[in-house]
Motif scaffolding. Sequence first.
Motif, PDB file in Angstrom:
ATOM      1  N   LYS A   1       1.005  -1.646   0.400  1.00 17.87           N
ATOM      2  CA  LYS A   1      -0.069  -0.380   0.049  1.00 17.87           C
ATOM      3  C   LYS A   1       1.322   1.316   0.048  1.00 17.87           C
ATOM      4  CE  LYS A   1      -4.839  -1.275   1.492  1.00 17.87           C
ATOM      5  NZ  LYS A   1      -4.875  -2.137   2.103  1.00 17.87           N
ATOM      6  N   ASP A   2       2.299   0.478   0.737  1.00 15.90           N
ATOM      7  CA  ASP A   2       2.584   2.197   0.515  1.00 15.90           C
ATOM      8  C   ASP A   2       4.379   2.007   0.713  1.00 15.90           C
ATOM      9  OD1 ASP A   2       4.201   2.868   3.074  1.00 15.90           O
ATOM     10  OD2 ASP A   2       2.332   2.826   3.613  1.00 15.90           O
ATOM     11  N   SER A   3       5.253   2.383  -0.076  1.00 11.13           N
ATOM     12  CA  SER A   3       6.263   2.051   0.320  1.00 11.13           C
ATOM     13  C   SER A   3       7.336   1.820   1.836  1.00 11.13           C
ATOM     14  CB  SER A   3       7.105   2.905  -1.189  1.00 11.13           C
ATOM     15  OG  SER A   3       7.281   4.297  -0.380  1.00 11.13           O
ATOM     16  N   TYR A   4       7.142   2.186   2.628  1.00 10.31           N
ATOM     17  CA  TYR A   4       7.539   2.045   3.575  1.00 10.31           C
ATOM     18  C   TYR A   4       6.941   0.898   4.407  1.00 10.31           C
ATOM     19  CZ  TYR A   4       8.210   7.323   3.307  1.00 10.31           C
ATOM     20  OH  TYR A   4       8.438   8.602   2.562  1.00 10.31           O
ATOM     21  N   ARG A   5       6.300   0.469   3.699  1.00  9.00           N
ATOM     22  CA  ARG A   5       6.775  -1.112   4.801  1.00  9.00           C
ATOM     23  C   ARG A   5       7.356  -2.332   4.300  1.00  9.00           C
ATOM     24  NH1 ARG A   5      -0.142  -2.258   5.114  1.00  9.00           N
ATOM     25  NH2 ARG A   5      -0.458   0.073   6.253  1.00  9.00           N
ATOM     26  N   VAL A   6       7.920  -2.307   3.055  1.00 11.19           N
ATOM     27  CA  VAL A   6       9.238  -2.796   2.533  1.00 11.19           C
ATOM     28  C   VAL A   6      10.500  -2.400   2.991  1.00 11.19           C
ATOM     29  CG1 VAL A   6       9.580  -4.408   0.447  1.00 11.19           C
ATOM     30  CG2 VAL A   6       7.330  -3.520   1.194  1.00 11.19           C
TER      31      VAL A   6
ATOM     32  N   ARG B   1      14.225  -1.512   2.339  1.00  7.29           N
ATOM     33  CA  ARG B   1      14.853  -0.601   1.323  1.00  7.29           C
ATOM     34  C   ARG B   1      15.920  -0.742   1.730  1.00  7.29           C
ATOM     35  NH1 ARG B   1      10.729  -1.256  -2.822  1.00  7.29           N
ATOM     36  NH2 ARG B   1       8.341  -0.805  -1.795  1.00  7.29           N
ATOM     37  N   GLY B   2      17.270  -1.077   0.753  1.00  8.46           N
ATOM     38  CA  GLY B   2      18.597  -0.120   0.916  1.00  8.46           C
ATOM     39  C   GLY B   2      19.067   0.717   0.441  1.00  8.46           C
ATOM     40  N   GLU B   3      19.787   1.360   0.840  1.00  8.80           N
ATOM     41  CA  GLU B   3      20.549   2.995   1.038  1.00  8.80           C
ATOM     42  C   GLU B   3      21.945   3.262  -0.075  1.00  8.80           C
ATOM     43  OE1 GLU B   3      19.959   4.551   4.241  1.00  8.80           O
ATOM     44  OE2 GLU B   3      17.694   5.301   4.292  1.00  8.80           O
ATOM     45  N   GLY B   4      22.196   2.640  -0.352  1.00  6.65           N
ATOM     46  CA  GLY B   4      23.121   3.051  -0.637  1.00  6.65           C
ATOM     47  C   GLY B   4      23.842   3.433  -1.812  1.00  6.65           C
TER      48      GLY B   4
ATOM     49  N   GLN C   1      14.786   5.481   0.210  1.00  8.09           N
ATOM     50  CA  GLN C   1      14.597   4.594  -0.823  1.00  8.09           C
ATOM     51  C   GLN C   1      12.924   5.105  -1.012  1.00  8.09           C
ATOM     52  OE1 GLN C   1      13.892   1.123  -3.238  1.00  8.09           O
ATOM     53  NE2 GLN C   1      15.247   1.023  -2.295  1.00  8.09           N
ATOM     54  N   PRO C   2      11.996   5.229   0.559  1.00  7.82           N
ATOM     55  CA  PRO C   2      10.695   5.241   0.057  1.00  7.82           C
ATOM     56  C   PRO C   2      10.559   6.653  -0.123  1.00  7.82           C
ATOM     57  CG  PRO C   2      11.133   4.791   2.069  1.00  7.82           C
ATOM     58  CD  PRO C   2      12.938   4.654   1.833  1.00  7.82           C
ATOM     59  N   PRO C   3      10.748   7.526   0.070  1.00  7.46           N
ATOM     60  CA  PRO C   3      10.301   9.296  -0.311  1.00  7.46           C
ATOM     61  C   PRO C   3      11.193   9.338  -2.193  1.00  7.46           C
ATOM     62  CG  PRO C   3      12.504   9.128   1.758  1.00  7.46           C
ATOM     63  CD  PRO C   3      11.886   8.399   1.497  1.00  7.46           C
ATOM     64  N   LEU C   4      12.329   7.914  -2.681  1.00  4.21           N
ATOM     65  CA  LEU C   4      12.663   8.596  -4.017  1.00  4.21           C
ATOM     66  C   LEU C   4      11.287   7.359  -4.992  1.00  4.21           C
ATOM     67  CD1 LEU C   4      14.807   9.270  -6.168  1.00  4.21           C
ATOM     68  CD2 LEU C   4      15.856   6.300  -5.527  1.00  4.21           C
TER      69      LEU C   4
END
Length: 399
Positions: free
Chosen positions: A34-39, A41-44, A100-103
């Motif tokens: 439903k939203d990308s914050y739930r999974v 996500r790597g950042e590098g 990653q979620p905001p990206l």
Amino acid sequence: MTQVVIVGAGPTGATLALLMVKRGIRTTLIEAAKDSYRVFRGEGLMPSGLDAIAQMGLSPMLESIPHRQIDAWEFILGDRQLFRVDEPMGSNRPCTLVSQPPLLEALIAEAQLHPEFKFISGVPVKDLLWNGDRISGVKLADGREISATLVIGTDGRNSIVRQRAGLDLVTQEKSIDVLWFKLAAHPRFVADNVFYSILNNGSGFSVFHGAEDGKLHLAWVLDAEDKTDRKHADWAETFASLSPAWMAEHFRNSQDTIESPMRLSVVVGRCPCWHRPGIILLGDAAHPMSPVRAQGINMAFRDVIVAANYLVPLLKTEANFGDIDLALSRIQAEREPEIIRAQQLQAQEAWKGEQLRNNGFVRLLMMQVAPFLGDRIRQFWVKGQYELRQGVTEVRLIV
Ligand SMILES: Cc1cc2nc3c(=O)[nH]c(=O)nc-3n(C[C@H](O)[C@H](O)[C@H](O)COP(=O)(O)OP(=O)(O)OC[C@H]3O[C@@H](n4cnc5c(N)ncnc54)[C@H](O)[C@@H]3O)c2cc1C
């Protein structure tokens, strides 16, 4: 009819969807969450991934969302510093952590400015549609069916698209899982964001300041068989027992800020064939990457560029199925050498880490020679990082 259905709005799917719609290709992007914050996500992002971002014209977008550069890499063995290497290590950009979620949200928001784009979220794809031996679309969990000229599976390492298309995945033997913690940052990390790798007595972890303000990320390596209870009461003391004095004090003082960790399974592998008529897999769906030296998102962006180079000209002219299917095999042929090499290099890095973590003799030897040969070891390590940072093959966006 939509021309392209992309399944999965991770870095691969969201970026590819934006590239497609900006070039006038009718694209439907489907995301299960439903939203990308739930999974997780790597950042590098390595210089190769940042270069891909720049080529896609997305550097201003990246500037507008939380990000933070790595200032140096430092290895600590037992109670000693083995070596430190400052960024950008000869590259034109330093390794950068990007939230990653905001990206992903920004990529989708920009795609939504184009009438060719349709986004469906909160509903997973559960099956494929077939027209004879050609895949002709997807079926969603709520029963909707969407036909397309081409289906692109970017649904990550457990890809349902891959399974339903009958494409095999050959996995490497599983060796590690990761317990991922977040906790309050020490001011020293704000001033100098060192990515520390700390190894001692069969244990090892990495710690660095993430993209988000005020948060350290700590990745604790577990052997895959290890059933360590993640609710282990005394993580602060465990981290402190392996760390230099200032960091140990910080772990103890910030005990209350340590968030309950996520156990992340590390799957590494590659599909011998990424495509069949009407479908291609990209990103982790085709080649799940290890977290070692942050390769997966970078490889994903580079897959996207190569896929766009081949597919955009064909889809713009409504080419026949034969030409499209031929392009799918060319995409794999162009991307596969870099993926194979990156996975080999990641495996070598992981092996070195495992030796230092688990082999007391190797660790002792390194600690003994470090005062004399530290600079040689450092140079050797830097040399070994070149392809992991810059990429292996030339990737240029030409459409
Ligand atoms: C612990 C860990 C840390 C990592 N850290 C880094 C790092 O710092 N830098 C780096 O470059 N790489 C890192 N990686 C690797 C990186 O996360 C992956 O390689 C990268 O996310 C692959 O992107 P992707 O878009 O192909 O897949 P994913 O990011 O997995 O995205 C797939 C998307 O598809 C969606 N989806 C799944 N099934 C369906 C379905 N049936 N229908 C619709 N949608 C679906 C998912 O919800 C998800 O949003 C790390 C990996 C691990 C395990």
